[in-house]
Scaffold this motif. Structure first.
Motif, PDB file in Angstrom:
ATOM      1  N   LYS A 234     -15.055   8.738  36.132  1.00 41.93           N
ATOM      2  CA  LYS A 234     -14.404   8.719  34.915  1.00 41.93           C
ATOM      3  C   LYS A 234     -14.788   7.569  34.136  1.00 41.93           C
ATOM      4  O   LYS A 234     -15.013   7.640  32.862  1.00 41.93           O
ATOM      5  CB  LYS A 234     -12.895   8.847  35.290  1.00 41.93           C
ATOM      6  N   LYS A 235     -15.074   6.495  34.699  1.00 47.28           N
ATOM      7  CA  LYS A 235     -15.106   5.179  34.218  1.00 47.28           C
ATOM      8  C   LYS A 235     -16.754   5.401  33.378  1.00 47.28           C
ATOM      9  O   LYS A 235     -17.112   4.944  32.439  1.00 47.28           O
ATOM     10  CB  LYS A 235     -15.150   4.051  34.857  1.00 47.28           C
ATOM     11  N   CYS A 236     -17.426   6.041  34.225  1.00 49.23           N
ATOM     12  CA  CYS A 236     -18.994   6.252  33.820  1.00 49.23           C
ATOM     13  C   CYS A 236     -19.130   7.159  32.716  1.00 49.23           C
ATOM     14  O   CYS A 236     -19.595   6.633  31.607  1.00 49.23           O
ATOM     15  CB  CYS A 236     -19.920   6.989  34.973  1.00 49.23           C
ATOM     16  N   LYS A 237     -18.255   8.226  32.626  1.00 49.32           N
ATOM     17  CA  LYS A 237     -18.054   9.007  31.476  1.00 49.32           C
ATOM     18  C   LYS A 237     -17.624   8.386  30.271  1.00 49.32           C
ATOM     19  O   LYS A 237     -18.210   8.484  29.067  1.00 49.32           O
ATOM     20  CB  LYS A 237     -17.250  10.296  31.763  1.00 49.32           C
ATOM     21  N   GLU A 238     -16.510   7.533  30.479  1.00 46.73           N
ATOM     22  CA  GLU A 238     -15.964   6.874  29.284  1.00 46.73           C
ATOM     23  C   GLU A 238     -16.815   6.010  28.717  1.00 46.73           C
ATOM     24  O   GLU A 238     -17.082   5.703  27.423  1.00 46.73           O
ATOM     25  CB  GLU A 238     -14.587   6.017  29.822  1.00 46.73           C
ATOM     26  N   SER A 239     -17.573   5.225  29.494  1.00 43.30           N
ATOM     27  CA  SER A 239     -18.452   4.074  29.096  1.00 43.30           C
ATOM     28  C   SER A 239     -19.622   4.671  28.390  1.00 43.30           C
ATOM     29  O   SER A 239     -19.825   4.072  27.068  1.00 43.30           O
ATOM     30  CB  SER A 239     -19.074   3.415  30.435  1.00 43.30           C
ATOM     31  N   PHE A 240     -20.353   5.804  28.919  1.00 42.33           N
ATOM     32  CA  PHE A 240     -21.354   6.318  28.115  1.00 42.33           C
ATOM     33  C   PHE A 240     -20.868   6.754  26.729  1.00 42.33           C
ATOM     34  O   PHE A 240     -21.449   6.574  25.913  1.00 42.33           O
ATOM     35  CB  PHE A 240     -21.824   7.515  28.920  1.00 42.33           C
TER      36      PHE A 240
END
Length: 948
Positions: free
Chosen positions: A574-580
């Motif tokens: 989830k964090k990866c997607k948000e960050s990207f």
RNA sequence: GCAGGGGUGGCAGAGUUUGGCCAAAUGCGGCGGGCUUAGGACCCGUUUCCUUUGUGGAUGCGAGAGUUCAAAUCUCUCCCCCUGCACCA
């Protein structure tokens, strides 16, 4: 003098402790900027930093403009250079050993460790990071990665999967320089003396041999001259061979040597050797008109180039002409030249091409070009070569074909037409030649061209893909604007890119594990990896399955499934997607001009091939390299300065300022010790000014205080747009250099208001922050602040404080001082007496009226009319005055000061004037002055009279 | 060859898009002077030629031609330099 190293250590520690450059997703607007990957096969020198200064300044500036900024960095280690260093180290190459011992300070007993390429890469990566930290770059170091890490390879494999899915990966034949001893492709680094192989395609024309089921193969660059063919040339005493090509039924004659070279491009089976004498007995038939021509010996023919047989066009090729004439001299019957191209010989060559004589034999251009050079058919090969070049240049640019069926065509047009025709009829074969043969591999073997089968390509020529890339480019901001055209051309030009390499570090090519992915192709969408690398750093590489990247970068699938398939936690995904998705909407790529025809178009293409439009590339900054004292930096010149040495010697901020202020975005900056010294002194001047602020008072504002405020606000207003387009040089001319001059003027004029000076210095310190961050922090705190300058807001210009009138008045004072000094010098030199006093005579108000009339009318005639109508003016004096002004009508500006204003201003500044000019000053009005020079006075430009 | 960028004063480098205020910013270097024990620091002047108590004149921005009242700036032709052209990154 400021102790730069001391404040660097102090503030770098403070920033790190406060973690102010570690970027997280937040509510603020995001801004992502990155510089080109440095390559990690040696130590950093000052030149490497140039390319990081631009993104660094942009990052710091954007933070001050309220953006949440991500400024990451990674390291490139893919490809062959590191292997090259290892190879040289293993063989204990003298130069390399020296470099390791003296420059890198690595003891000899440790060399063995460095024979492992990964160890070597990681060693230098570590050193790089230290240097970056010492340089005060505001990087988020948590996101550092190297292109040879397994987690990055997973990302690249995913990328290539996408390219394959989209049909952008194709296979085909590809010519490449090859060493058959090592059985490897060879590039510049593998070749003796570091020469790059130049591969060109040629066309080999088939000439039927009369009475045989066989052909003679002639390689040529100029198939369009075929109508002018008179014979075929072979080399005397060379061995020829009858061959079958690609399993053909019919035979082909080529030289034995050519068969050896060409067998790597096509299947060649030698049936039998043929003596050159047998070749001379053959008669060949031209494929386009069926004419029969003889085979003759040509002195210039090389058996190991092309096919070892050439076609002869004596009318247009000086070599062919010379060869035939030489044969004729020996009593051999030779054919007559056939002219097929019309050209005005020598007319377009100019003097530079050493055209000396008038050509006589214009019906035989090959001879005519020799005549121009005062040469003939017996001249040396160099001269024939020169004549060939001239002929080729002029004929192909300006010549018109006269041959039947091609009348009026230019040579390139005809070349294409005939070439196409021959290929369609099966009368020609495409071959590749090594233009700069012979080349030798470092192992000693001769390099030949190998036509590699099943090479993988990225097909950047795909029309739809190209269209998308053009669209992406059209919406992107390219800085500086003048480089946009080049980028556009690069996008249009990029075609097939061979993508699999037989050697090098990096990621294995997923569809043929014997190959590695070519090292530019694995660095195209890497910035996206920055947005997640800190979150997946400890993830098992095998878990980074395509599903993970699909979800994070393409929002494909759902998070629970992805978590289940990969075993990566829900939270991390989830964090990866948000960050990207947060960071990747605004990206600015800062890179060097040399990447315009390589990395940049590939960067664009890969983004639009893989990501949603929202995440396409948004900004591009192209910044120049660094020169060392005006010269190119290079090992051989010995002018490469290691960064650590430069930092301890000159200080980080002066180096950064020198890099950013000595050139515009696109041009090369110049590392200059003299300039750096100047910067150090100016920074110290600012520091002294700050330390002295408390000694000033805070009285009522005077004209000079308004002047300083005006200058300050104008500076802010003018410098800011330059920051926005990364033109740091123009910005810092104002922010830095001019500030020193203004401060000096202010103090010399008797300015002494502590509040004004503090306001001024505060704003200047903040604006210095992006480029000289350590000094800026130091100044900012010395001014009594406790926050970080790096986290402060960029100053806003207050337009109300910009006061053109006050600035003009100050300009007037300076002009008077300059004129007065000049007058004094002149008069004293002439008379030998000392000037005691200067009378400053101020122009009457009626002159102001006339100035204003002229400034608005821009027409002397109309002003004369007005004077005639006027009752108040002394008509004679007024007309004289207009006549004087009208000579430079365009320079006449409106005047908004009255005579009384001027007198008041000069009175106030009298002390300053006396001090600057160095003698007594008397101020009087034009009408009351008794001076002869009084009537010369003009508004804003009083007349000066020197009294002895 | 193809593509891109460029040629301005002793050097570096603005100005060219939108022709005129351009003998041409700015910096460096040179020269002269000031300040100083001294100065590589700072300040002032000067740095194409002629002339000079000037809002003076001539020449001038790679070469040549043209457009214009007016060209470093626009048009055309030519010359030269740099960079890239793919198993180099």
């Amino acid at each position: 003098m400021i102790n730069f190293n001391e404040i660097e250590a102090k503030w770098q520690k403070a920033w790190t402790d406060a973690k102010i450059f570690e970027s997280e997703v937040s509510d603020s607007k995001s801004f992502m900027v990155f510089g080109a990957f440095p390559y990690t096969n040696g130590l950093l020198h000052v030149g490497h930093f140039k390319s990081y200064v631009t993104p660094e300044i942009l990052a710091r500036y954007k933070r001050m403009r309220g953006f949440n900024v991500l400024f990451p960095m990674g390291f490139h280690a893919t490809g062959t250079p590191i292997l090259g260093v290892v190879k040289k180290l293993k063989s204990r190459d003298r130069e390399t050993v020296e470099e390791f011992t003296n420059k890198y300070h690595i003891p000899e007993q440790e060399f063995q460790k460095f024979e492992d390429p990964l160890y070597l890469a990681n060693y230098f990566v570590g050193k790089f990071e230290e240097s970056y930290k010492k340089f005060g770059l505001s990087l988020d170091f948590r996101r550092r990665f190297v292109t040879i890490e397994p987690i990055f390879s997973k990302f690249i494999e995913w990328q290539f999967g996408k390219l394959k899915e989209n049909g952008y990966l194709i296979q085909g034949k590809h010519p490449v320089g090859w060493c058959f001893n090592e059985n490897n492709a060879v590039g510049m680094d593998d070749i003796l003396h570091g020469i790059a192989p130049e591969i060109e395609d040629q066309i080999a024309i088939k000439f039927k041999v009369d009475g045989e089921d066989a052909y003679v193969l002639c390689a040529t660059y100029r198939p369009e001259t075929l109508p002018g063919l008179t014979n075929i040339f072979i080399k005397e005493n060379a061995t020829y061979a009858l061959c079958k090509i690609n399993g053909s039924k019919e035979g082909y004659y080529i030289s034995r040597a050519a068969a050896e070279i060409l067998k790597h491009q096509m299947k060649i089976e030698v049936v039998k050797d043929v003596d050159y004498k047998d070749m001379l007995n053959k008669v060949c038939i031209s494929p386009i008109d069926g004419r029969k021509v003889p085979v003759l010996p040509g002195f210039f023919v090389k058996e190991n180039i092309g096919t070892g047989i050439v076609m002869s066009v004596p009318a247009h090729a000086p070599f062919d002409y010379a060869a035939l004439e030489r044969l004729k001299q020996n009593g051999i019957k030779v054919p007559e030249p056939i002219k097929i191209i019309d050209v005005e010989i020598g007319s377009k060559l100019g003097n530079a091409n050493s055209a000396q004589s008038k050509p006589v034999h214009i019906d035989i251009p090959a001879l005519a070009y020799l005549e121009i050079l005062n040469k003939d058919f017996n001249s040396a090969e160099d001269d024939l070569e020169l004549a060939t070049k001239l002929a080729y240049k002029e004929e192909s640019h300006y010549g018109k074909m006269t041959a039947k069926g091609y009348e009026g065509m230019s040579e390139p047009e005809a070349r294409e037409k005939i070439g196409k025709l021959l290929e369609e009829q099966g009368n020609a074969i495409k071959i590749y030649v090594l233009q700069n043969a012979p080349l030798f591999c470092r192992c000693g073997t001769e390099v030949v061209i190998n036509l590699v089968d099943n090479q993988w390509f990225i097909n950047y020529g795909d029309e739809n893909w190209k269209k998308a890339a053009r669209e992406e480019l059209s919406e992107m901001l390219v800085l500086p604007g003048k480089s946009a055209k080049a980028v556009q051309d690069a996008v249009d030009w990029l075609n097939l890119r061979a993508v699999a390499r037989s050697q090098g570090l990096g990621t294995r090519f997923p569809y043929d594990k014997n190959y590695m992915i070519e090292s530019l192709s694995d660095s195209t969408i890497y910035p996206a990896f920055y947005t997640i690398v800190n979150l997946i750093r400890d993830t098992e590489p095998d878990r980074l399955k395509p599903e993970f990247f699909d979800y994070v970068f393409l929002a494909k699938g759902n998070i629970d499934d992805v978590s289940k398939v990969t075993g990566i936690s829900y939270e991390t995904i989830k964090k990866c997607k948000e960050s990207f998705e947060y960071w990747y909407t605004t990206t600015t790529n800062c890179t060097a001009p040399e990447h315009i025809f390589s990395h940049i178009p590939m960067y664009l293409f890969n983004h639009c091939a893989i990501f949603d439009k929202k995440y396409w590339a948004k900004g591009l900054g192209i910044n120049g390299m660094l020169l060392m004292e005006g010269e190119k930096m290079s090992k051989s010149l010995g002018n490469v300065v290691p960064i650590e040495e430069a930092i301890s010697k000159y200080g980080v901020d002066p180096i950064r300022m020198n890099m950013a202020a000595s050139s515009e975005l696109y041009s090369d900056a110049n590392f200059s010790v003299a300039a750096i010294n100047g910067i150090q002194e100016r920074l110290s001047y600012i520091q002294d000014a700050i330390l002295n602020v408390d000694t000033l008072d805070a009285n009522e504002l005077k004209q000079i205080d308004y002047w300083l405020y005006s200058k300050l606000n104008k500076k802010i207003r003018d410098a800011t747009p330059f920051m926005d387009i990364m033109e740091t040089r123009d910005a810092y001319m104002q922010i830095f250099y001019n500030s020193i001059l203004e401060l000096k003027h202010y103090l010399a004029r008797g300015g002494k208001n502590g509040i004004v000076v503090k306001d001024y210095l505060s704003a200047v310190s903040l604006m210095l922050q992006p480029i000289a961050p350590h000094c800026a922090e130091e100044f900012w705190h010395a001014l009594g602040n406790t926050t970080f300058a790096a986290k402060e807001k960029w100053p806003e210009a207050n337009e109300q404080m910009i006061n053109e009138k006050v600035e003009k008045q100050e300009d007037m004072l300076d002009a008077i001082i300059g004129d007065a000094k000049q007058a004094i010098a002149l008069m004293e030199r002439k008379s030998g007496k000392k000037v005691k006093e200067i009378k400053i005579i101020i122009a009457e108000n009626w002159k102001r009226d006339i100035n204003n009339m002229l400034a608005t009318e821009k027409n002397a005639g109309k002003v004369y009319e007005k004077i005639k109508e006027s009752n108040e003016l002394d008509k004679q004096a007024a007309a004289d005055y207009v006549r004087r002004l009208s000579k430079k009508l365009n320079e006449v500006k409106e005047v908004n000061l009255t005579q009384e204003d001027e007198i008041t201003i000069l009175d106030e500044a009298k002390e300053y004037l006396q001090k600057s000019i160095g003698c007594k000053i008397v101020i009087e009005s034009e009408s009351t002055s008794k001076s002869e020079r009084a009537k010369r006075s003009m508004p804003m430009k009083p007349s000066l009279d020197a009294i002895f």
